[in-house]
Each structure stands twice: as structure tokens, then as C-alpha cells.
Design a protein around this motif. Structure first.
Motif, PDB file in Angstrom:
ATOM      1  N   ILE A  32      -5.698   5.517   7.425  1.00  0.00           N
ATOM      2  CA  ILE A  32      -5.871   4.512   6.376  1.00  0.00           C
ATOM      3  C   ILE A  32      -4.552   3.765   6.265  1.00  0.00           C
ATOM      4  N   ASP A  33      -4.438   2.713   7.058  1.00  0.00           N
ATOM      5  CA  ASP A  33      -3.201   1.954   7.157  1.00  0.00           C
ATOM      6  C   ASP A  33      -3.479   0.473   6.960  1.00  0.00           C
ATOM      7  N   GLY A  34      -2.443  -0.327   7.115  1.00  0.00           N
ATOM      8  CA  GLY A  34      -2.583  -1.750   6.881  1.00  0.00           C
ATOM      9  C   GLY A  34      -3.608  -2.408   7.773  1.00  0.00           C
ATOM     10  N   PRO A  66      -0.860  11.612   0.715  1.00  0.00           N
ATOM     11  CA  PRO A  66      -0.970  10.296   0.096  1.00  0.00           C
ATOM     12  C   PRO A  66      -2.163   9.557   0.681  1.00  0.00           C
ATOM     13  N   PRO A  67      -2.888   8.778  -0.107  1.00  0.00           N
ATOM     14  CA  PRO A  67      -4.136   8.189   0.378  1.00  0.00           C
ATOM     15  C   PRO A  67      -3.969   7.022   1.342  1.00  0.00           C
ATOM     16  N   ILE A  68      -2.753   6.550   1.534  1.00  0.00           N
ATOM     17  CA  ILE A  68      -2.472   5.548   2.566  1.00  0.00           C
ATOM     18  C   ILE A  68      -1.351   6.071   3.449  1.00  0.00           C
ATOM     19  N   ALA A  69      -1.384   5.668   4.727  1.00  0.00           N
ATOM     20  CA  ALA A  69      -0.287   6.013   5.625  1.00  0.00           C
ATOM     21  C   ALA A  69       0.997   5.355   5.130  1.00  0.00           C
ATOM     22  N   ARG A  70       2.127   5.838   5.615  1.00  0.00           N
ATOM     23  CA  ARG A  70       3.401   5.334   5.104  1.00  0.00           C
ATOM     24  C   ARG A  70       3.437   3.802   5.104  1.00  0.00           C
ATOM     25  N   PRO A  71       3.576   3.191   3.925  1.00  0.00           N
ATOM     26  CA  PRO A  71       3.618   1.731   3.868  1.00  0.00           C
ATOM     27  C   PRO A  71       4.941   1.198   4.404  1.00  0.00           C
ATOM     28  N   GLN A  72       4.952  -0.062   4.824  1.00  0.00           N
ATOM     29  CA  GLN A  72       6.208  -0.644   5.271  1.00  0.00           C
ATOM     30  C   GLN A  72       7.081  -1.050   4.087  1.00  0.00           C
ATOM     31  N   ALA A  73       6.466  -1.197   2.902  1.00  0.00           N
ATOM     32  CA  ALA A  73       7.238  -1.558   1.713  1.00  0.00           C
ATOM     33  C   ALA A  73       6.664  -0.867   0.484  1.00  0.00           C
ATOM     34  N   PRO A 103      10.156   3.698   1.939  1.00  0.00           N
ATOM     35  CA  PRO A 103       8.782   4.162   2.168  1.00  0.00           C
ATOM     36  C   PRO A 103       8.653   5.668   2.342  1.00  0.00           C
ATOM     37  N   ASN A 104       9.722   6.353   2.779  1.00  0.00           N
ATOM     38  CA  ASN A 104       9.590   7.793   2.965  1.00  0.00           C
ATOM     39  C   ASN A 104       9.642   8.578   1.656  1.00  0.00           C
ATOM     40  N   THR A 105       9.735   7.873   0.523  1.00  0.00           N
ATOM     41  CA  THR A 105       9.583   8.553  -0.766  1.00  0.00           C
ATOM     42  C   THR A 105       8.129   8.933  -1.032  1.00  0.00           C
ATOM     43  N   VAL A 106       7.186   8.289  -0.337  1.00  0.00           N
ATOM     44  CA  VAL A 106       5.764   8.498  -0.602  1.00  0.00           C
ATOM     45  C   VAL A 106       5.310   9.837  -0.032  1.00  0.00           C
ATOM     46  N   VAL A 107       4.802  10.699  -0.914  1.00  0.00           N
ATOM     47  CA  VAL A 107       4.305  12.024  -0.531  1.00  0.00           C
ATOM     48  C   VAL A 107       2.947  12.236  -1.197  1.00  0.00           C
ATOM     49  N   GLY A 108       2.345  13.387  -0.927  1.00  0.00           N
ATOM     50  CA  GLY A 108       1.047  13.688  -1.500  1.00  0.00           C
ATOM     51  C   GLY A 108       1.111  13.918  -2.995  1.00  0.00           C
ATOM     52  N   PRO A 109      -0.037  13.842  -3.669  1.00  0.00           N
ATOM     53  CA  PRO A 109      -0.069  13.935  -5.130  1.00  0.00           C
ATOM     54  C   PRO A 109       0.303  15.298  -5.682  1.00  0.00           C
ATOM     55  N   ASN A 110       0.202  16.329  -4.856  1.00  0.00           N
ATOM     56  CA  ASN A 110       0.520  17.680  -5.319  1.00  0.00           C
ATOM     57  C   ASN A 110       1.704  18.282  -4.570  1.00  0.00           C
ATOM     58  N   ASP A 111       2.377  17.459  -3.779  1.00  0.00           N
ATOM     59  CA  ASP A 111       3.572  17.928  -3.079  1.00  0.00           C
ATOM     60  C   ASP A 111       4.714  18.132  -4.072  1.00  0.00           C
TER      61      ASP A 111
END
Length: 283
Positions: A32-34, A66-73, A103-111
Motif C-alpha cells: 500500500i504505497d503511493g 503502519p497502514p501505508i508503506a514508508r512515505p517519502q514525506a 519518514p522512518n519515524t513511522v511505525v505500527g500502531p502498537n509498536d
């Protein structure tokens, strides 16, 4: 429909669920990416699931990523609830306040949320997150902007206040970009099911004690207005994540202690699910 990514870190599987059945999206997309979002992927996936052309999987026991792959922004809007601006010692802004997270701050909701070494001022911030579905630049109106939003999710804009405010030298990203500082999810819910993102109860607790409890109708700048204004000075790409601001009730207010190792932070937004993270010391 609820779009999710399930499995181990770096090996998540894209799925869609109606709350009962979970379908594997890999016949349609690797993630699930751009690119998937820009190709009307959410609508195509929902149609395929309802038509019975996607395989069913057992989601029990799988980690929720996370419900989307690592975003670019990861673009964030600051002080976007009037009461939060006041508790932060500022007047409500006359235009959107913008800062960025890595973008690498994005993790799963229960991580786990990893507490930076020596930090005593790490804070929670429940936020309505919007995900861009199609490229947006120099939009003509907020109404046009709505058509560029793929969906919505729950986000935690975790903040280290000393780095944000005392060590910032005028910019906030130092306190926003520590690893794990953007739990996201559990779901990406299509904009067609959420509308413009207004009228949603938004809340947080720490160790079961209430912290934030507000409504997205109280945003100073609504989601459509945010996307419209952003598009006047930056081209938004499919998959970009926008954190739209947090209501009052954070540690910065002085009314509550900041986060410490072992704390459990729970967040929720009506219709978008809930997340629960435990604070651990960064190794």
C-alpha cells in the motif's frame, strides 16, 4: 473498508478487511504505497474483495504495521487546535504552521515508542492523519483538495519537547524525528467513507488516565484547507502523510507528567480505530 499492512517489520503484507473477513491484496499490489494509491488502488481493491477475486487470509496473531508503506514525506501542522495553541503559550496561528518528521519515524500502531537517552520531556499527541492519493500542486480551492486525499488514519506525533523548543534554534524537527516517533494506524480508511475528516471524536490516555478528548471539528484549519494551503508551496505526492494537529491535553501543558519508560499510551479516533504503544528505553 479498512486497509492494513500485517506482519513482521519490513515484511508486511497488504490487506483489506471489512471488520470480519481479511483479503490479501498481493494479487493487486506488492504494498500500500503511493503508486497503488495513485492508480485508484483503494477502490479497485474494495471491488475485488467484494467480488470474491482476492484470497482470504487469517490475520490472527499477525503484527499490525503502519497502514501505508514508508512515505517519502511526513508533513505536520502545528498548533491547529486553539486550546492547544494556548496551552503551548501561543496565540492561534493566522496561517498553517508546518514542520517535517523523518519518514522512518513511522511505525505500527502498537509498536513501542523508544524513549531517547536522558529524555525527561517526551510527549504524546493524538492526531488525525491524512494520506495523499494523487499529486497535488497549486490547487484552486479546498474543495478541489478533497479529491486528492486517499484516506485517513490515527497518528501519534510523539515529541521530545526539550529538543523541539530549547535545542531547536527556531525549528521543531529536532524534537520530532527520533525513531518510532510516529505510530500510525491501525487502519487507512478511504476518504469516501470519512468525508472531510470533521466531526470525529479524538482522544488519548496514558496508563488509563484521560489526557486529550476533543473533536476534529475544532481544527483551526480543516483537512481540505490544509491540503489546499500546502499545495501553494509544495507539490504533494501520492503516499505523503499529513499530521493535521493535536488538541489540548498534552504534557507540555504542565498539567500532566511527561512519558516515562513503562507508560502505555492509547489513542483513538471515531471510525479510524485505536492504537496502544508502550514506552521503552531506546537501546
Amino acid at each position: 473498508m479498512r486497509f492494513m499492512r500485517l506482519g513482521a517489520v519490513g515484511a508486511e503484507l497488504p490487506v483489506v478487511s471489512d471488520g470480519g473477513t481479511t483479503w490479501d491484496l498481493r494479487p493487486l499490489t506488492a504494498d500500500i504505497d503511493g503508486a497503488f494509491l495513485a492508480a485508484d488502488g483503494l477502490a479497485r481493491a474494495e471491488a475485488a474483495a467484494r467480488a470474491g477475486t482476492l484470497p482470504v487470509i487469517d490475520a490472527a496473531g499477525l503484527r499490525v504495521g503502519p497502514p501505508i508503506a514508508r512515505p517519502q514525506a511526513v508533513i505536520c501542522i502545528g498548533m491547529n487546535y486553539a486550546a492547544h495553541a494556548r496551552e503551548s503559550g501561543s496565540e492561534p496561528p493566522s496561517d498553517i504552521v508546518v514542520f517535517y518528521k523523518h519518514p522512518n519515524t513511522v511505525v505500527g500502531p502498537n509498536d513501542d515508542i523508544l524513549l531517547p537517552p536522558g529524555s525527561t520531556t517526551t510527549d504524546w499527541e493524538v492526531e488525525l492523519a491524512a494520506v495523499i492519493g494523487t499529486r497535488a500542486r497549486y490547487l484552486s480551492s479546498p474543495e478541489e483538495a478533497l479529491g486528492h486525499i486517499a484516506g485517513f488514519a490515527v497518528a501519534n506525533d510523539v515529541s521530545e519537547r526539550e529538543y523541539q523548543l530549547q535545542r531547536s534554534l527556531g525549528q521543531w524537527s529536532k524534537g520530532k524525528s527520533f525513531e518510532t516517533f510516529n505510530p500510525l494506524g491501525p487502519w487507512l480508511v478511504p476518504a469516501a467513507e470519512v468525508g472531510d475528516g470533521s466531526g470525529l471524536r479524538i482522544r488519548s490516555t496514558v496508563n488509563g488516565e484521560p489526557r486529550q478528548d476533543s473533536n476534529t471539528s475544532d481544527l483551526i484549519f480543516g483537512v481540505a484547507e490544509i491540503v489546499y494551503r500546502l499545495s501553494q508551496f509544495t507539490a504533494l505526492e501520492p503516499g505523503d502523510l499529513i499530521n493535521t494537529g493535536t488538541p489540548e491535553g498534552v504534557g507540555l501543558s504542565g498539567r500532566f507528567p511527561y512519558l516515562a519508560a513503562g507508560d502505555e499510551v492509547r489513542l483513538g479516533i471515531d471510525g479510524l480505530g485505536e492504537q496502544a504503544s508502550t514506552v521503552r528505553p531506546a537501546p
